[in-house]
Motif scaffolding. Structure first.
Motif, PDB file in Angstrom:
ATOM      1  N   UNK A 125       9.477   5.207   3.686  1.00 58.67           N
ATOM      2  CA  UNK A 125      10.376   6.248   3.166  1.00 58.67           C
ATOM      3  C   UNK A 125      10.685   7.291   4.231  1.00 58.67           C
ATOM      4  N   UNK A 126       9.680   7.672   5.022  1.00 60.70           N
ATOM      5  CA  UNK A 126       9.885   8.663   6.094  1.00 60.70           C
ATOM      6  C   UNK A 126      10.820   8.116   7.164  1.00 60.70           C
ATOM      7  N   UNK A 127      10.625   6.859   7.514  1.00 61.43           N
ATOM      8  CA  UNK A 127      11.484   6.240   8.535  1.00 61.43           C
ATOM      9  C   UNK A 127      12.931   6.188   8.043  1.00 61.43           C
ATOM     10  N   UNK A 128      13.127   5.819   6.807  1.00 61.89           N
ATOM     11  CA  UNK A 128      14.488   5.753   6.245  1.00 61.89           C
ATOM     12  C   UNK A 128      15.113   7.147   6.207  1.00 61.89           C
ATOM     13  N   UNK A 163       0.834  -1.212   0.000  1.00 62.78           N
ATOM     14  CA  UNK A 163       0.000   0.000   0.000  1.00 62.78           C
ATOM     15  C   UNK A 163       0.869   1.263   0.000  1.00 62.78           C
ATOM     16  N   UNK A 164       0.356   2.308  -0.621  1.00 58.11           N
ATOM     17  CA  UNK A 164       1.092   3.569  -0.743  1.00 58.11           C
ATOM     18  C   UNK A 164       1.389   4.172   0.620  1.00 58.11           C
ATOM     19  N   UNK A 165       0.479   4.056   1.561  1.00 58.81           N
ATOM     20  CA  UNK A 165       0.698   4.615   2.897  1.00 58.81           C
ATOM     21  C   UNK A 165       1.874   3.923   3.585  1.00 58.81           C
ATOM     22  N   UNK A 166       1.982   2.619   3.401  1.00 51.58           N
ATOM     23  CA  UNK A 166       3.087   1.877   4.005  1.00 51.58           C
ATOM     24  C   UNK A 166       4.410   2.257   3.354  1.00 51.58           C
ATOM     25  N   UNK A 167       4.407   2.430   2.019  1.00 50.53           N
ATOM     26  CA  UNK A 167       5.627   2.864   1.340  1.00 50.53           C
ATOM     27  C   UNK A 167       6.046   4.245   1.805  1.00 50.53           C
ATOM     28  N   UNK A 168       5.077   5.170   1.949  1.00 52.18           N
ATOM     29  CA  UNK A 168       5.391   6.525   2.414  1.00 52.18           C
ATOM     30  C   UNK A 168       5.951   6.499   3.832  1.00 52.18           C
TER      31      UNK A 168
END
Length: 179
Positions: free
Chosen positions: A60-63, A52-57
């Motif tokens: 990305x924020x965590x990284x 899901x896009x929310x999980x990818x976002x």
């Protein structure tokens, strides 16, 4: 006689074992037969699963936060290392100056004492000895006061020069942490 007594015991123990193991014929036993269910790996093809896009976002924020945190930590560690090196260099220079001044004071005091002993050896009367001794003590007391002030000034300067950068860095760190 002892040999004869030992010989029958070994023959008897070899003929009859202390514990006999029963013999099993495994050919009489049958293993149960069952079939494993068929597994269709194509039903679980992970290449078709979409994140899901929310999980990818979020990932990305965590990284990005981890990279930013690492960069800040690396910068802080480099600054701390530089601070420690500068503090050590400042403290070393101050201790060197203090030790040189202390050695100079010791040399001056020892030379004054030798001169005083030489003068005392040339004294002819008790009154002259007392006068030389009181003059020497007065002069040494004044010299020691000046030397003590000089050494205290060097020690104070070294302590201030060593502590000020550390104090400034700690204040800066607290201000940035509070912000």
């Amino acid at each position: 006689m002892s040999q004869a007594a030992k010989a029958p015991k070994t023959e008897k123990s070899a003929a009859t074992p202390a514990f006999a193991f029963p013999a099993f014929d495994l050919s009489k036993f049958e293993m149960p037969k069952f079939d494993l269910p068929k597994f269709d790996g194509t039903a679980f093809d992970m290449s078709k699963v979409e994140v899901p896009a929310a999980l990818r976002d979020a990932a990305d924020k965590v990284v990005a936060q981890a990279k930013d945190g690492y960069a800040k930590l690396k910068t802080a560690a480099e600054e701390a290392t530089g601070l420690v090196e500068d503090t050590y260099a400042t403290a070393s220079a101050g201790v060197k100056d203090f030790n040189l001044k202390a050695l100079e004071a010791s040399r001056t005091n020892v030379n004054a004492s030798f001169d005083h002993v030489r003068d005392l050896m040339g004294a002819k009367t008790l009154a002259e000895v007392i006068e030389l001794q009181s003059g020497f003590l007065r002069k040494q007391f004044e010299t020691l006061q000046v030397q003590s002030k000089d050494l205290a000034a060097i020690a104070q300067k070294t302590a201030t020069d060593t502590a000020e950068p550390v104090k400034a860095k700690i204040e800066k760190a607290f201000k940035s942490a509070a912000a």
